[in-house]
Design a protein around this motif. Structure first.
Motif, PDB file in Angstrom:
ATOM      1  N   UNK A 159      54.178   6.091  76.598  1.00 24.20           N
ATOM      2  CA  UNK A 159      53.090   5.523  77.394  1.00 24.20           C
ATOM      3  C   UNK A 159      51.956   4.968  76.523  1.00 24.20           C
ATOM      4  N   UNK A 160      51.531   5.678  75.465  1.00 22.47           N
ATOM      5  CA  UNK A 160      50.463   5.094  74.628  1.00 22.47           C
ATOM      6  C   UNK A 160      50.836   3.737  74.040  1.00 22.47           C
ATOM      7  N   UNK A 161      52.117   3.542  73.749  1.00 15.73           N
ATOM      8  CA  UNK A 161      52.551   2.252  73.221  1.00 15.73           C
ATOM      9  C   UNK A 161      52.382   1.161  74.274  1.00 15.73           C
ATOM     10  N   UNK A 162      52.678   1.485  75.532  1.00 15.40           N
ATOM     11  CA  UNK A 162      52.478   0.511  76.603  1.00 15.40           C
ATOM     12  C   UNK A 162      50.992   0.186  76.753  1.00 15.40           C
ATOM     13  N   UNK A 163      50.156   1.217  76.726  1.00  7.60           N
ATOM     14  CA  UNK A 163      48.711   0.982  76.813  1.00  7.60           C
ATOM     15  C   UNK A 163      48.220   0.123  75.651  1.00  7.60           C
ATOM     16  N   UNK A 164      48.701   0.426  74.469  1.00  7.94           N
ATOM     17  CA  UNK A 164      48.165  -0.224  73.271  1.00  7.94           C
ATOM     18  C   UNK A 164      48.766  -1.602  73.010  1.00  7.94           C
ATOM     19  N   UNK A 165      50.025  -1.808  73.380  1.00  6.93           N
ATOM     20  CA  UNK A 165      50.684  -3.068  73.076  1.00  6.93           C
ATOM     21  C   UNK A 165      50.701  -4.031  74.259  1.00  6.93           C
ATOM     22  N   UNK A 166      51.000  -3.536  75.446  1.00 11.50           N
ATOM     23  CA  UNK A 166      51.192  -4.405  76.603  1.00 11.50           C
ATOM     24  C   UNK A 166      49.878  -4.753  77.283  1.00 11.50           C
ATOM     25  N   UNK A 167      49.036  -3.762  77.523  1.00 11.29           N
ATOM     26  CA  UNK A 167      47.848  -4.006  78.343  1.00 11.29           C
ATOM     27  C   UNK A 167      46.826  -4.936  77.696  1.00 11.29           C
ATOM     28  N   UNK A 168      46.587  -4.857  76.375  1.00 10.28           N
ATOM     29  CA  UNK A 168      45.673  -5.854  75.781  1.00 10.28           C
ATOM     30  C   UNK A 168      46.186  -7.285  75.929  1.00 10.28           C
ATOM     31  N   UNK A 169      47.516  -7.463  75.808  1.00 13.80           N
ATOM     32  CA  UNK A 169      48.095  -8.806  75.969  1.00 13.80           C
ATOM     33  C   UNK A 169      47.908  -9.282  77.404  1.00 13.80           C
ATOM     34  N   UNK A 170      48.124  -8.386  78.359  1.00 14.21           N
ATOM     35  CA  UNK A 170      47.917  -8.729  79.770  1.00 14.21           C
ATOM     36  C   UNK A 170      46.483  -9.185  80.002  1.00 14.21           C
ATOM     37  N   UNK A 171      45.524  -8.392  79.532  1.00 15.27           N
ATOM     38  CA  UNK A 171      44.113  -8.717  79.756  1.00 15.27           C
ATOM     39  C   UNK A 171      43.750 -10.078  79.171  1.00 15.27           C
ATOM     40  N   UNK A 172      44.132 -10.304  77.933  1.00 21.39           N
ATOM     41  CA  UNK A 172      43.771 -11.557  77.275  1.00 21.39           C
ATOM     42  C   UNK A 172      44.478 -12.739  77.911  1.00 21.39           C
ATOM     43  N   UNK A 173      45.714 -12.542  78.368  1.00 21.09           N
ATOM     44  CA  UNK A 173      46.455 -13.633  79.014  1.00 21.09           C
ATOM     45  C   UNK A 173      45.767 -14.072  80.298  1.00 21.09           C
ATOM     46  N   UNK A 174      45.318 -13.126  81.109  1.00 21.13           N
ATOM     47  CA  UNK A 174      44.626 -13.480  82.357  1.00 21.13           C
ATOM     48  C   UNK A 174      43.310 -14.189  82.053  1.00 21.13           C
ATOM     49  N   UNK A 175      42.577 -13.690  81.063  1.00 19.01           N
ATOM     50  CA  UNK A 175      41.297 -14.314  80.709  1.00 19.01           C
ATOM     51  C   UNK A 175      41.499 -15.738  80.200  1.00 19.01           C
ATOM     52  N   UNK A 176      42.457 -15.929  79.313  1.00 18.08           N
ATOM     53  CA  UNK A 176      42.693 -17.263  78.761  1.00 18.08           C
ATOM     54  C   UNK A 176      43.220 -18.219  79.829  1.00 18.08           C
ATOM     55  N   UNK A 177      44.055 -17.727  80.723  1.00 19.00           N
ATOM     56  CA  UNK A 177      44.573 -18.582  81.786  1.00 19.00           C
ATOM     57  C   UNK A 177      43.443 -19.113  82.651  1.00 19.00           C
ATOM     58  N   UNK A 178      42.483 -18.245  82.974  1.00 19.23           N
ATOM     59  CA  UNK A 178      41.334 -18.695  83.762  1.00 19.23           C
ATOM     60  C   UNK A 178      40.480 -19.672  82.957  1.00 19.23           C
ATOM     61  N   UNK A 179      40.221 -19.334  81.712  1.00 17.72           N
ATOM     62  CA  UNK A 179      39.361 -20.158  80.862  1.00 17.72           C
ATOM     63  C   UNK A 179      39.976 -21.534  80.614  1.00 17.72           C
ATOM     64  N   UNK A 180      41.283 -21.588  80.431  1.00 15.81           N
ATOM     65  CA  UNK A 180      41.953 -22.857  80.149  1.00 15.81           C
ATOM     66  C   UNK A 180      42.249 -23.652  81.419  1.00 15.81           C
ATOM     67  N   UNK A 181      41.958 -23.089  82.587  1.00 13.51           N
ATOM     68  CA  UNK A 181      42.130 -23.833  83.830  1.00 13.51           C
ATOM     69  C   UNK A 181      43.521 -23.796  84.419  1.00 13.51           C
ATOM     70  N   UNK A 182      44.329 -22.817  84.015  1.00  8.76           N
ATOM     71  CA  UNK A 182      45.721 -22.765  84.465  1.00  8.76           C
ATOM     72  C   UNK A 182      45.820 -22.555  85.973  1.00  8.76           C
ATOM     73  N   UNK A 183      45.045 -21.622  86.501  1.00 10.73           N
ATOM     74  CA  UNK A 183      45.134 -21.328  87.935  1.00 10.73           C
ATOM     75  C   UNK A 183      44.722 -22.551  88.769  1.00 10.73           C
ATOM     76  N   UNK A 184      43.647 -23.191  88.372  1.00 12.60           N
ATOM     77  CA  UNK A 184      43.186 -24.368  89.106  1.00 12.60           C
ATOM     78  C   UNK A 184      44.158 -25.535  88.966  1.00 12.60           C
TER      79      UNK A 184
END
Length: 352
Positions: free
Chosen positions: A23-48
């Motif tokens: 579980x710590x590996x999932x928290x440390x490896x997967x979740x930061x990528x998830x967070x940054x991907x959502x932020x960048x997608x919004x910032x780069x205008x992907x959703x719109x």
């Protein structure tokens, strides 16, 4: 509210139960990528871009000026997270994504995503130093004009849904309910959404928002869009030093500000608020709550506690601590209203 790792099939369920999943590996490896991907997608205008009809990987990449291969990888993750559905080579926004990510949707959190990506993300690199020293960033002292603008947009995004519930469920004094002339002081409420929500509900109520000049400069256009300029107005000031007057207000609100202040500062604010309230008036501290020691863990309150410690050195407070400030200022204990739409958040009310 909890964000949990859940199984997709019986074998994964057995592995989780048997403690075979790191579980710590999932928290440390997967979740930061998830967070940054959502932020960048919004910032780069992907959703719109998808909302505007760009529904293939190549179309999205071209509309957002992104690399097609990297865009395909991003879209695969966002689809797995439930932001898109994928069928016959095309992507469609899900109902959830349409409501919360598109920049012009009324309840969108786009402003918070932009602020977190452009301003907050680098702060997280300082978490290790905070854990060693206990000294936070105190970001309000360092924001430039552009960052203040991002911050105000983020506060609007974060407060949109909450303000609606706040307007419906705040237990106001009888003088406010009757529609007679009543006054509210909104401490640090620059975007004005809480004040506007209450003033729309109660015809006789008007509100003065006190905030730092730099905050007001960026928030004034946001407040103007809400169309309540005759009854909700800004005045520059500082919650830590200003005299709020005596027996002037029926309601004093301090929302999302106590976590920036030390206990001593919050007690001092409570004393000045108590003096400023009319008899029967109420003081509302509207905050994310740190769970009481020994209580069941609560993800939202605990994570925001650490975040506010990092960014302001203070952090969240428990309901008992907030009530102690109010009681020390001579106010009697009122209701505690927990939010239905925001787990871990509450209005803690003291009455004069």
């Amino acid at each position: 509210m909890q964000l949990k790792i859940s199984a997709d099939n019986p074998l994964e369920w057995v592995a989780l139960r048997a403690n075979l999943v790191p579980v710590p590996l999932l928290h440390a490896q997967i979740m930061p990528v998830i967070s940054k991907a959502v932020l960048e997608a919004a910032d780069k205008g992907v959703f719109d871009a998808v909302a505007d009809g760009n529904d293939t990987t190549d179309d999205i990449a071209q509309a957002c000026r992104l690399n097609p291969k990297a865009t395909g990888e991003l879209m695969g993750l966002l689809t797995a997270l439930g932001y898109f559905t994928y069928l016959s080579g095309t992507f469609t926004l899900t109902k959830m994504a349409r409501k919360w990510t598109l920049r012009h949707e009324p309840e969108s959190v786009y402003g918070m995503l932009l602020f977190n990506n452009r301003v907050v993300w680098p702060w997280l690199e300082k978490l290790g130093t905070y854990l060693q020293t206990g000294e936070g960033i105190h970001y309000h002292d360092h924001l430039d004009a552009q960052q203040w603008n991002y911050y105000q947009q983020a506060m609007v995004a974060a407060s949109g849904s909450e303000a609606k519930e706040f307007g419906r469920r705040t237990p106001v004094p009888e003088a406010v309910k009757t529609g007679s002339a009543a006054r509210m002081l909104d401490i640090g409420g620059s975007h004005g959404q809480h004040s506007v929500a209450l003033c729309k509900r109660y015809a006789g109520l008007s509100s003065t928002i006190i905030d730092l000049p730099a905050a007001i400069e960026q928030a004034a256009p946001l407040l103007a869009r809400l169309g309540m300029g005759d009854r909700v107005q800004h005045t520059p000031g500082n919650a830590l030093t200003d005299d709020f007057g005596e027996s002037q207000y029926d309601i004093v609100l301090m929302s999302s500000l106590a976590h920036h202040f030390t206990p001593e500062q919050n007690r001092d604010v409570a004393n000045r608020v108590a003096r400023a309230l009319k008899p029967g008036g109420i003081y509302i501290v509207n905050e994310f709550i740190r769970p009481e020691t020994g209580a069941a863990p609560e993800l939202v309150g605990s994570s925001t506690d650490l975040f506010y410690g990092l960014t302001s050195t203070a952090g969240n407070y428990s309901i008992a601590e907030i009530q102690d400030w109010q009681r020390g200022a001579g106010l009697r204990k009122g209701r505690v209203v927990t939010y239905r739409t925001l787990p871990g958040r509450a209005m803690v009310i003291g009455i004069k």
